[in-house]
Every structure is written in C-alpha cells, then in structure tokens.
Design a protein around this motif. Structure first.
Motif, PDB file in Angstrom:
ATOM      1  N   GLY A 121       0.893  -1.287  -0.031  1.00 37.25           N
ATOM      2  CA  GLY A 121       0.042   0.103  -0.019  1.00 37.25           C
ATOM      3  C   GLY A 121       0.800   1.321  -0.230  1.00 37.25           C
ATOM      4  N   VAL A 131      -6.040   4.490  -5.233  1.00 39.10           N
ATOM      5  CA  VAL A 131      -6.415   3.211  -5.296  1.00 39.10           C
ATOM      6  C   VAL A 131      -6.067   2.510  -6.579  1.00 39.10           C
ATOM      7  N   PHE A 141      -4.796   1.471  -1.650  1.00 40.80           N
ATOM      8  CA  PHE A 141      -6.243   1.006  -0.978  1.00 40.80           C
ATOM      9  C   PHE A 141      -6.825   2.248  -0.478  1.00 40.80           C
ATOM     10  N   PRO A 144      -8.695  -1.058   3.423  1.00 39.38           N
ATOM     11  CA  PRO A 144      -8.893  -2.420   3.734  1.00 39.38           C
ATOM     12  C   PRO A 144      -9.650  -2.722   5.026  1.00 39.38           C
ATOM     13  N   GLU A 161     -12.952  -4.076   0.395  1.00 37.79           N
ATOM     14  CA  GLU A 161     -12.560  -2.612   0.647  1.00 37.79           C
ATOM     15  C   GLU A 161     -13.884  -1.847   1.353  1.00 37.79           C
TER      16      GLU A 161
END
Length: 443
Positions: A121, A131, A141, A144, A161
C-alpha cells in the motif's frame, strides 16, 4: 567502563562538545553492551577515536545499517536494525578522503521478536494515495476492512474494501488485483467474505437497504471468483455472513432488526434464530475453529456476545454477553464486562500452544478501530492490548503509522480487518486510515 544513554546524551549531545576523529590514530572497538537483544535495542559501542560527528560514523550489524544516535568520541549510541541475525558489528569512521573500518571481536547475539511491519500500500510522504492494482510497492487501497483466506490456498488473501470492491492480495506473486466490483454485484456496501464448506464458493455479505436487494452474493472458483451471483434478497440490510466450520450451515444477519438467520442450502430457506439486544447496529459473526461456539461482535455498541452451538438441532443458541459493556466505549483492559472497546470490528482465532490439553486452546484477536490497536481475548474473557498505541515519547496521539515493537513502537490508524495465517504464523491487519496492509510476525 559503565555507560548509559543519559550520560552519553549528556556528554555528546546536550553539551555539544566536539571531539574530532583523528585519521592518524587507530579506531578501536574495545567492547559493546548489551551483548544480545532484538531489533530496536539500544546498543552502546565503546572504544576510541570515534569523533562526535555522527555524520562521519557508519555502523552495520549483521550487514544491516544501524541508526547512529550520538557519540562522545569514546562511546557510540546506536539502534539495532531488524534482520541483524548474522551479528557482526562493523564500524566505519570517515573524514574527507580518510576512512577507517574496524570490526568488533565479538558478535552481537540477535534475538528475533514479533514486530509490526508493512506489507503493501503506497502512500506518499504527504499522505496522498491512489486506489490501484499492481505490485506490492506500487499499489493502493481506499480502506482495507475485511480479510478472508482462500480455503485451498493460503497465499491468496481476499479483501473487502470499505464501501467498495473485492480484491485479491497474492502473497506469492506479491501483487494486488481487483476480482469483483461493487457494480458487478449490485452492492451498496460489501461487508464480509465467507466460504462454503468445500471452499469452492465465496459468499459476500452486502449491506443495502430497499426492496428486493441482494443480501448475499456467491462467486465460484471455476470462474476465478470474478463474477458474483445473487444468493438471497432482503430489505433489512446484511452486515455479516459466517459458515459453520463443521456442518457448513450459513448464518447471516439483518441489520435493521438485529435478527440472526440460519440458511438451509438444501431447501434455500432461511430460519430466524434470535434477535440481539441492539437493532440497527452492525455486528460480525466469527466461528471458533471447532464449531462449538461463535462470537458476535456488536461493532457500534462496543461489546462481544458468545453463542454456543447446538450439535443436536444444528443451530446457534441465544447469545450471552462475553466481554465489553453494552453501549459503553473506552480503552480498558480487563475481564468480561469490565473491559472496554471502541468499535471492535473483525476478529480471528489463534491457537495458543500454552493451552495444550485445555478444553479451549484458542485466543481471539480483534481489531479495535477507534482505540487504534489490536486486542487479545482469552477463552475466559480476559482482554488485553496486544499491539498498537506505541511511541508514547513522540506525542500524545495513540494513532499513526509506525512499524516496530508491538507495544513500545507500533501505531495503527483505525485498524479494521485482521486475519491469522496458521502456516506462516502471521497476522495481516487492514489499516484503514493508513491505506495499507500491515503484518504482525516474527521478523
């Protein structure tokens, strides 16, 4: 010679006394202390002709570069880096074209310990993120929130997500990909993932209001879990689904009413079992590996229920309060209703070797979102803080993004998802506001 951090800091840092490295004289290491320790251990190297300019001093331990904090010319204070297991201490002092490198006669005895680290990430130093799919060092992300391993491949970790898609974290290829989108599933807010007993069908719970909306979707292994199909409909929203690990029955909830349902795969019918105390509050269900009971984590009301399994009638019984207090938030370690949570989210069972021979050999770990930490719950209901809320000398915040020692250093920012891999003995943490996947493992 005795040395401590305070006297080193006093002589080399606070007083500002300058002692230059002399290239015409030898650099010597006469001793170091302590002789053993783990990553982040404060190590003091004793000797002569080090100089006090830390920019001229370089130290490696086991081939890994250590952070040099201070020097008074005859003693250096540094921090043991991770993965220093080879143990050789090498010191280099340089000034212009002059450089001297020496190696300590004795090796540092490195002790591995469990630490928090970051798996993937990317977030920029100023907090920007994107993202996107891609390799671990170039993926991003939104938030999460819920993890589930492929029952047939522990190197495939699936992720829900926040308000978004289902993604795959491929631990072997070290890359992240999107397997199903919110639009494909006609989802509003996908919440959890569970599996049929054979492991060939994924089940995704969806929180969505309105008439005839999808409560649970299914996706098949034969289609690489890329196409969701409706399994059942509801107008009461669904925030959790869980499969009994022995009998394979599917349990799911209705958010608006607080009801728990049991789904019969043979008839396609659902049976209402019970109603929890709080309606219109989300909760998650996690089964014990034996199937003897399940925990109901009442997220927004900050408590955990325990529901025993009826092996004769094949259904969950009415639950009872296990730990936390209904509607009371806080950060308090304790037993039963003396403990306090602040939005507990996903939880995972972990077998404890120290419990061998007991009736229940598993502890339960839960992501405590607004307490920014991971809590551990014993079979007796004793709640302690396992990781997070560290680096207290930095500032008064309990949240942040810091790897390292579980309690002394590590910080999370609203951890939501947590799962444990029994094969590698690794926790994976969905660190929502840090937009990263964190790990807890022996480094």
């Amino acid at each position: 010679m005795a040395i401590c951090y305070s006297c080193t800091e006093e002589s080399a840092i606070k007083t500002g006394e300058v002692i230059a490295y002399d290239p015409s004289k030898p650099v010597e290491i006469t001793d170091f202390t302590p002789k053993k320790g783990s990553a982040s251990t404060r190590l003091y190297i004793l000797g002569s002709n080090f100089g006090t300019d830390v920019s001229q001093i370089s130290i490696t331990i086991g081939g890994e570069k250590a952070k040099v904090v201070g020097s008074d010319g005859g003693s250096i204070y540094c921090i043991v880096p991770p993965r220093s297991s080879e143990g050789t201490i090498e010191l280099t002092v340089s000034s212009g074209d002059n450089k001297t490198t020496v190696v300590a006669d004795e090796k540092f005895q490195y002790e591995h310990k469990t630490v928090v680290s970051t798996l993937c990430g990317y977030v920029s130093p100023t907090g920007e993120y994107e993202v996107k799919d891609g390799p671990f060092d170039d993926c991003g992300f939104e938030g999460p929130q819920w993890f589930s391993f492929d029952p047939k491949n522990n190197r495939h970790l699936y992720l829900v997500e926040y308000y978004s898609n289902v993604r795959l974290i491929d631990l072997e290829k070290k890359e992240v990909s999107t397997v199903m989108t919110r639009g494909q599933g006609h989802w509003d807010r996908p919440r959890t993932i569970t599996w049929t007993l054979g492991g060939d069908t994924m089940i995704i719970a969806n929180e969505k209001g309105g008439e005839h909306t999808v409560a649970n979707s299914i996706a098949y292994r034969r289609e690489l879990f890329k196409k969701p199909y409706p399994l059942m409909y509801t107008n009461e929203k669904c925030t959790t689904s869980a499969t009994h690990p022995v009998n394979g029955e599917l349990y799911y909830n209705a958010f608006l009413t607080g009801d728990m349902y049991r789904y019969d795969w043979k008839t396609g019918l659902s049976e209402k079992l019970f109603t929890i105390q709080d309606r219109e509050w989300e909760y998650n269900v996690v089964f014990h590996p034996t199937g003897n009971y399940a925990y109901i984590i009442v997220v927004n009301r900050n408590y955990i229920l325990k529901t025993e399994y009826d092996w004769v009638n094949h259904r969950l019984k009415n639950p009872t309060l296990f730990c936390g207090e209904v509607g009371q938030s806080g950060w308090v370690d304790g037993t039963g209703n003396s403990a306090r949570f602040n939005i507990p989210q996903q939880g995972t069972f972990v077998k404890n070797e120290e419990y061998a021979g007991r009736e229940d050999e598993y502890d339960f770990y839960v992501a405590d979102v607004f307490n920014h930490c991971i809590r551990k719950i014993t079979p007796e209901g004793r709640v302690t803080t396992f990781a997070g809320r560290g680096s207290r000398s930095m500032n008064n915040d309990v949240w942040g993004f810091i790897d390292g020692d579980l309690r002394e250093e590590a910080r999370f920012h609203e951890p939501n998802g947590i799962i444990f891999d029994e094969v590698t003995r690794t926790f994976y943490i969905g660190d929502l506001k840090n937009h990263r996947i964190r790990m807890i493992a022996i480094e």
